[in-house]
Design an enzyme around this catalytic site. Structure first.
Site, PDB file in Angstrom:
ATOM      1  N   ASP A   1       1.106  -1.395  -0.166  1.00 38.47           N
ATOM      2  CA  ASP A   1       0.285  -0.336  -0.429  1.00 38.47           C
ATOM      3  C   ASP A   1       1.282   1.303   0.440  1.00 38.47           C
ATOM      4  OD1 ASP A   1      -1.726  -1.573  -0.032  1.00 38.47           O
ATOM      5  OD2 ASP A   1      -2.776  -0.637   1.603  1.00 38.47           O
TER       6      ASP A   1
ATOM      7  N   ARG B 223       0.162   5.501  17.618  1.00 33.63           N
ATOM      8  CA  ARG B 223      -0.455   5.949  16.057  1.00 33.63           C
ATOM      9  C   ARG B 223       0.125   7.759  16.686  1.00 33.63           C
ATOM     10  NH1 ARG B 223       0.976   1.787  13.967  1.00 33.63           N
ATOM     11  NH2 ARG B 223      -1.124   1.024  12.684  1.00 33.63           N
TER      12      ARG B 223
ATOM     13  N   ASP C 173      -7.551   3.759  12.212  1.00 34.33           N
ATOM     14  CA  ASP C 173      -5.836   4.783  11.873  1.00 34.33           C
ATOM     15  C   ASP C 173      -5.906   5.742  11.553  1.00 34.33           C
ATOM     16  OD1 ASP C 173      -4.343   2.980  14.263  1.00 34.33           O
ATOM     17  OD2 ASP C 173      -3.743   1.741  11.969  1.00 34.33           O
TER      18      ASP C 173
ATOM     19  N   SER D 130      -3.443  -9.067   7.576  1.00 35.86           N
ATOM     20  CA  SER D 130      -2.467  -7.809   7.972  1.00 35.86           C
ATOM     21  C   SER D 130      -2.108  -7.817   9.495  1.00 35.86           C
ATOM     22  CB  SER D 130      -3.610  -6.691   7.792  1.00 35.86           C
ATOM     23  OG  SER D 130      -4.211  -6.613   9.122  1.00 35.86           O
TER      24      SER D 130
END
Length: 412
Positions: A15, A95, A124, A180
């Site tokens: 990505d 994050r 996120d 993932s």
């Protein structure tokens, strides 16, 4: 005129590799790739070279592990944060640190925008952008997956793989992954793919290869292992008598917990954007630390202070999960947490055995537990007069008796 500069949160996966090239083409901009080392281990190998080959004009790979443990993980654990009773917030707490450093790099480089690869369905995107709003509201945030033109160009992974091949981007992906992963110093998370079916048994023996940080509890040693954690004002400062930094504490506990199959969680959680999602987590060191901290508090924290702090755990956990780490309400709650931890000092002994963390002793120089008062034998201090309980109970029972009388009269 100088080209626009954009700082991209870059992982080196399919990505963000595609996004890097797409940003460069679409915005005719210089792309500064940024990767935060927060404990991904070998996932960082070769990232700088790959980012430069993919088109980045500059690459930052910053070791933030010490800051992550000291300024993010430890304060959160002081608060006893646990989202929806199970999740130790491993991804959530990372994050704001990543976004904070992105903002710092953007300002240092004179960039006008930051970009991330988070999808429009997840948490996120919110965490990155709320942090940017709190720290650098002047920066533009580019969220590719929320742009219709980007989604039309890349409706699936096949199109992204084809784009990567066309542009000479080296990616390992050749087909959809079964799940993932996201790894850092606190945990590793697994989601999507086969895990989207909540009936799928992620703990089954056939799925052992998925896990990274821990052995299956049934494969853990048959012999229990004892460990002692020493706390000062709510923070673990030593393990088995050896002084350690917060980073060293996390690394040591991860190794111990993983060895004994500790810290696996499989849950369906509520995302901030409104949907439910299924996640599987490994948090071996964090689970040990969380348990030890709670036991230390049980001996040293005042009852009313503990109940007040505990009442705020859902609120605090929600703020972390939803991306409000730098919001004024989280900072205010943290000040209360810091005050509550002043006497959380002492040593906790735990027994680790096949996925379990079992209390095996606790002591403190500032213990609020007085065995002379708590004893079932004669109290040599005379601090507690059992006869006083009669009036105490009578007063607390008064409102119950009055309400019972009202109900009885109403039933006549």
């Amino acid at each position: 005129m100088a080209k626009q500069k954009i700082v991209l949160a870059y992982s080196g996966g399919l990505d963000t590799s595609v996004i890097l090239t797409w940003l460069k083409e679409t915005y005719d901009a210089e792309i500064i790739a940024f990767t935060a080392d927060i404990g991904q281990k070998d996932e960082l190998d070769g990232l700088e070279e790959k980012a430069l080959k993919t088109g980045a004009s500059k690459v930052y790979i910053d070791d933030l592990r010490d800051e992550f443990a000291r300024d993010f993980i430890f304060p959160m654990f002081q608060a006893g944060a646990l989202y929806e009773g199970q999740y130790l917030l491993g991804t959530s707490i990372a994050r704001p640190l990543i976004a904070k450093r992105m903002v710092e790099i953007a300002r240092a480089e004179g960039a006008t925008a930051i970009a991330h690869g988070a999808t429009g369905k997840g948490n996120d995107q919110v965490r990155f952008e709320l942090t940017a709003a709190a720290l650098a509201p002047e920066l533009e945030v580019i969220a590719q997956w929320r742009l219709e033109s980007f989604r039309e160009q890349f409706p699936g992974r096949a199109e992204m793989i084809a784009y990567a091949e066309k542009h000479g981007i080296q990616v390992q992906a050749t087909a959809a992954k079964p799940y993932s992963m996201d790894r850092n110093l606190l945990h590793i998370s697994f989601e999507s793919g086969m895990l989207e079916d909540p009936w799928f048994d992620a703990s089954h023996e056939s799925n052992k290869e998925m896990y990274v940080l821990s052995v299956a509890p049934e494969d853990a040693p048959d012999q229990a292992e004892y460990v002692e954690l020493e706390f000062e004002q709510g923070n673990c400062v030593a393990i088995n008598g050896k002084r350690m930094s917060p980073l060293q504490v996390m690394e040591t506990l991860n190794e111990l917990g993983g060895k004994h199959g500790i810290g696996r969680v499989d849950m369906v959680e509520n995302r901030f954007v409104g949907m439910k999602s299924r996640g599987v987590y490994e948090t071996p060191g964090g689970t040990i630390l969380f348990t030890a901290h709670r036991k230390m508090e049980s001996l040293t924290m005042d009852r009313e202070v503990m109940q007040l702090r505990d009442s705020l755990i859902p609120r605090y956990s929600g703020l972390v999960y939803n991306g409000f780490w730098f919001a004024p309400e989280r900072l205010a709650l943290q000040a209360l947490v810091t005050e509550s931890q002043k006497n959380v000092t002492g040593t906790v002994r735990l027994k680790l055995y096949k996925g379990n963390v079992i209390g095996a002793g606790v002591k403190s120089p500032v213990s609020l537990y007085n065995p002379n008062i708590a004893t079932m034998e004669a109290d040599p201090t005379q601090a507690y007069n059992q006869s006083d309980a009669t009036g105490f109970i009578r007063l607390n029972a008064l409102r119950l008796k009055v309400a019972s009388g009202v109900r009885q009269n109403a039933g006549k």
